[in-house]
Design a protein around this motif. Structure first.
Motif, PDB file in Angstrom:
ATOM      1  N   GLU A  43       0.798  -1.262   0.089  1.00  0.00           N
ATOM      2  CA  GLU A  43      -0.108  -0.010   0.030  1.00  0.00           C
ATOM      3  C   GLU A  43       0.960   1.239   0.022  1.00  0.00           C
ATOM      4  OE1 GLU A  43      -2.766  -0.209   3.344  1.00  0.00           O
ATOM      5  OE2 GLU A  43      -3.475  -2.121   2.465  1.00  0.00           O
ATOM      6  N   LYS A  44       1.916   1.432   0.712  1.00  0.00           N
ATOM      7  CA  LYS A  44       2.606   2.649   1.006  1.00  0.00           C
ATOM      8  C   LYS A  44       3.980   2.548   0.421  1.00  0.00           C
ATOM      9  CE  LYS A  44       0.312   3.295   5.359  1.00  0.00           C
ATOM     10  NZ  LYS A  44       0.175   3.585   6.601  1.00  0.00           N
ATOM     11  N   GLY A  45       4.466   1.404  -0.066  1.00  0.00           N
ATOM     12  CA  GLY A  45       6.005   1.458  -0.231  1.00  0.00           C
ATOM     13  C   GLY A  45       6.918   0.915   0.587  1.00  0.00           C
ATOM     14  N   GLU A  46       7.880   0.341   0.561  1.00  0.00           N
ATOM     15  CA  GLU A  46       8.902  -0.180   1.264  1.00  0.00           C
ATOM     16  C   GLU A  46       9.668   0.825   2.075  1.00  0.00           C
ATOM     17  OE1 GLU A  46      12.935  -2.797   1.612  1.00  0.00           O
ATOM     18  OE2 GLU A  46      11.947  -2.749  -0.125  1.00  0.00           O
ATOM     19  N   GLU A  47       9.982   2.044   1.659  1.00  0.00           N
ATOM     20  CA  GLU A  47      10.601   3.116   2.405  1.00  0.00           C
ATOM     21  C   GLU A  47       9.586   3.694   3.526  1.00  0.00           C
ATOM     22  OE1 GLU A  47       8.232   4.385  -1.260  1.00  0.00           O
ATOM     23  OE2 GLU A  47       9.802   3.063  -0.963  1.00  0.00           O
ATOM     24  N   ASN A  48       8.388   3.476   3.431  1.00  0.00           N
ATOM     25  CA  ASN A  48       7.368   3.977   4.487  1.00  0.00           C
ATOM     26  C   ASN A  48       7.258   3.058   5.525  1.00  0.00           C
ATOM     27  OD1 ASN A  48       7.129   6.727   3.186  1.00  0.00           O
ATOM     28  ND2 ASN A  48       6.102   5.643   1.882  1.00  0.00           N
ATOM     29  N   CYS A  49       7.657   1.750   5.463  1.00  0.00           N
ATOM     30  CA  CYS A  49       7.198   0.722   6.443  1.00  0.00           C
ATOM     31  C   CYS A  49       8.268   0.050   7.154  1.00  0.00           C
ATOM     32  CB  CYS A  49       6.672  -0.509   5.627  1.00  0.00           C
ATOM     33  SG  CYS A  49       4.989   0.040   4.619  1.00  0.00           S
ATOM     34  N   GLY A  50       9.291   0.876   7.328  1.00  0.00           N
ATOM     35  CA  GLY A  50      10.458   0.687   8.090  1.00  0.00           C
ATOM     36  C   GLY A  50      10.052   0.002   9.669  1.00  0.00           C
ATOM     37  N   HIS A  51       9.152   0.531  10.233  1.00  0.00           N
ATOM     38  CA  HIS A  51       8.755   0.260  11.552  1.00  0.00           C
ATOM     39  C   HIS A  51       8.341  -1.329  11.775  1.00  0.00           C
ATOM     40  CE1 HIS A  51       5.292   2.123   9.947  1.00  0.00           C
ATOM     41  NE2 HIS A  51       4.596   1.342  10.872  1.00  0.00           N
ATOM     42  N   LEU A  52       7.540  -1.730  10.569  1.00  0.00           N
ATOM     43  CA  LEU A  52       6.824  -3.053  10.564  1.00  0.00           C
ATOM     44  C   LEU A  52       7.882  -3.904   9.881  1.00  0.00           C
ATOM     45  CD1 LEU A  52       3.473  -1.852   8.831  1.00  0.00           C
ATOM     46  CD2 LEU A  52       3.903  -2.571  11.239  1.00  0.00           C
ATOM     47  N   ILE A  53       8.678  -3.607   9.197  1.00  0.00           N
ATOM     48  CA  ILE A  53       9.890  -4.602   8.665  1.00  0.00           C
ATOM     49  C   ILE A  53      10.731  -4.878   9.867  1.00  0.00           C
ATOM     50  CG2 ILE A  53      11.960  -4.646   7.086  1.00  0.00           C
ATOM     51  CD1 ILE A  53      10.496  -2.816   5.271  1.00  0.00           C
ATOM     52  N   GLU A  54      11.253  -3.967  10.698  1.00  0.00           N
ATOM     53  CA  GLU A  54      11.864  -4.060  11.997  1.00  0.00           C
ATOM     54  C   GLU A  54      11.148  -5.001  12.836  1.00  0.00           C
ATOM     55  OE1 GLU A  54      15.105  -3.547  12.182  1.00  0.00           O
ATOM     56  OE2 GLU A  54      15.199  -2.948  10.358  1.00  0.00           O
ATOM     57  N   ALA A  55       9.826  -4.645  13.167  1.00  0.00           N
ATOM     58  CA  ALA A  55       9.102  -5.782  14.282  1.00  0.00           C
ATOM     59  C   ALA A  55       9.108  -7.182  13.530  1.00  0.00           C
ATOM     60  CB  ALA A  55       7.593  -5.060  14.148  1.00  0.00           C
ATOM     61  N   HIS A  56       8.951  -7.328  12.303  1.00  0.00           N
ATOM     62  CA  HIS A  56       8.915  -8.720  11.660  1.00  0.00           C
ATOM     63  C   HIS A  56      10.635  -9.174  11.810  1.00  0.00           C
ATOM     64  CE1 HIS A  56       7.718 -11.984   9.508  1.00  0.00           C
ATOM     65  NE2 HIS A  56       8.600 -11.707   8.576  1.00  0.00           N
ATOM     66  N   LYS A  57      11.403  -8.363  11.764  1.00  0.00           N
ATOM     67  CA  LYS A  57      12.706  -9.020  11.868  1.00  0.00           C
ATOM     68  C   LYS A  57      12.867  -9.556  13.403  1.00  0.00           C
ATOM     69  CE  LYS A  57      15.325  -6.631   8.265  1.00  0.00           C
ATOM     70  NZ  LYS A  57      16.164  -5.725   8.121  1.00  0.00           N
ATOM     71  N   GLU A  58      12.437  -8.638  14.117  1.00  0.00           N
ATOM     72  CA  GLU A  58      12.538  -8.798  15.667  1.00  0.00           C
ATOM     73  C   GLU A  58      11.747 -10.036  16.127  1.00  0.00           C
ATOM     74  OE1 GLU A  58      14.413  -7.694  18.222  1.00  0.00           O
ATOM     75  OE2 GLU A  58      15.441  -6.532  16.426  1.00  0.00           O
ATOM     76  N   CYS A  59      10.848 -10.385  15.585  1.00  0.00           N
ATOM     77  CA  CYS A  59      10.004 -11.554  15.787  1.00  0.00           C
ATOM     78  C   CYS A  59      10.792 -12.823  15.276  1.00  0.00           C
ATOM     79  CB  CYS A  59       8.683 -11.420  15.120  1.00  0.00           C
ATOM     80  SG  CYS A  59       7.244 -12.624  15.535  1.00  0.00           S
ATOM     81  N   MET A  60      11.270 -12.742  14.176  1.00  0.00           N
ATOM     82  CA  MET A  60      12.090 -13.864  13.529  1.00  0.00           C
ATOM     83  C   MET A  60      13.569 -14.019  14.412  1.00  0.00           C
ATOM     84  SD  MET A  60      10.605 -14.842  10.920  1.00  0.00           S
ATOM     85  CE  MET A  60      11.653 -15.300   9.728  1.00  0.00           C
ATOM     86  N   ARG A  61      14.029 -12.723  14.852  1.00  0.00           N
ATOM     87  CA  ARG A  61      15.060 -13.164  15.717  1.00  0.00           C
ATOM     88  C   ARG A  61      14.637 -13.802  17.195  1.00  0.00           C
ATOM     89  NH1 ARG A  61      16.662  -7.395  14.165  1.00  0.00           N
ATOM     90  NH2 ARG A  61      17.981  -7.616  12.258  1.00  0.00           N
ATOM     91  N   ALA A  62      13.663 -13.627  17.701  1.00  0.00           N
ATOM     92  CA  ALA A  62      13.056 -14.024  18.784  1.00  0.00           C
ATOM     93  C   ALA A  62      12.774 -15.697  18.738  1.00  0.00           C
ATOM     94  CB  ALA A  62      12.006 -13.389  19.410  1.00  0.00           C
ATOM     95  N   LEU A  63      12.643 -16.144  17.656  1.00  0.00           N
ATOM     96  CA  LEU A  63      12.357 -17.572  17.241  1.00  0.00           C
ATOM     97  C   LEU A  63      13.585 -18.272  16.692  1.00  0.00           C
ATOM     98  CD1 LEU A  63       8.850 -17.230  15.223  1.00  0.00           C
ATOM     99  CD2 LEU A  63       9.293 -17.807  17.745  1.00  0.00           C
ATOM    100  N   GLY A  64      14.801 -17.572  16.870  1.00  0.00           N
ATOM    101  CA  GLY A  64      16.032 -17.955  16.755  1.00  0.00           C
ATOM    102  C   GLY A  64      16.750 -17.944  15.233  1.00  0.00           C
ATOM    103  N   PHE A  65      15.813 -17.170  14.278  1.00  0.00           N
ATOM    104  CA  PHE A  65      16.357 -17.160  12.840  1.00  0.00           C
ATOM    105  C   PHE A  65      17.390 -15.985  13.051  1.00  0.00           C
ATOM    106  CE2 PHE A  65      12.153 -18.654  12.253  1.00  0.00           C
ATOM    107  CZ  PHE A  65      12.424 -20.009  11.501  1.00  0.00           C
ATOM    108  N   LYS A  66      18.455 -16.413  12.286  1.00  0.00           N
ATOM    109  CA  LYS A  66      19.635 -15.328  12.145  1.00  0.00           C
ATOM    110  C   LYS A  66      19.414 -14.426  10.849  1.00  0.00           C
ATOM    111  CE  LYS A  66      22.648 -18.283  14.525  1.00  0.00           C
ATOM    112  NZ  LYS A  66      23.686 -19.272  14.427  1.00  0.00           N
ATOM    113  N   ILE A  67      18.964 -13.060  11.209  1.00  0.00           N
ATOM    114  CA  ILE A  67      18.458 -12.145  10.273  1.00  0.00           C
ATOM    115  C   ILE A  67      19.228 -10.924  10.207  1.00  0.00           C
ATOM    116  CG2 ILE A  67      16.775 -10.796   9.316  1.00  0.00           C
ATOM    117  CD1 ILE A  67      14.715 -12.717  10.063  1.00  0.00           C
TER     118      ILE A  67
END
Length: 67
Positions: A43-67
């Motif tokens: 909807e908004k483009g990648e450049e406007n969604c940094g906070h959601l991208i980081e939230a997903h990365k943090e969730c993945m890291r919490a599950l043990g993925f190396k991102i």
């Protein structure tokens, strides 16, 4: 479903809901943050969604993925 996502993304209480350290496939991990991230990017483009991208990365890291 948001309670499950919150539990799987938090460092406390995740052991009860999930006995494994990480899902077998990264594509199935953190579905709530992934859905929000993808919708924002479309909807908004990648450049406007940094906070959601980081939230997903943090969730993945919490599950043990190396991102």
């Amino acid at each position: 479903m948001s309670a499950v996502a919150a539990a799987s993304c938090g460092s406390e209480g995740a052991g009860e809901a999930r006995t494994e350290k990480k899902p077998l496939k990264p594509c199935c991990a953190c579905p709530e943050t992934k859905k929000a991230r993808d919708a924002c990017i479309i909807e908004k483009g990648e450049e406007n969604c940094g906070h959601l991208i980081e939230a997903h990365k943090e969730c993945m890291r919490a599950l043990g993925f190396k991102i």
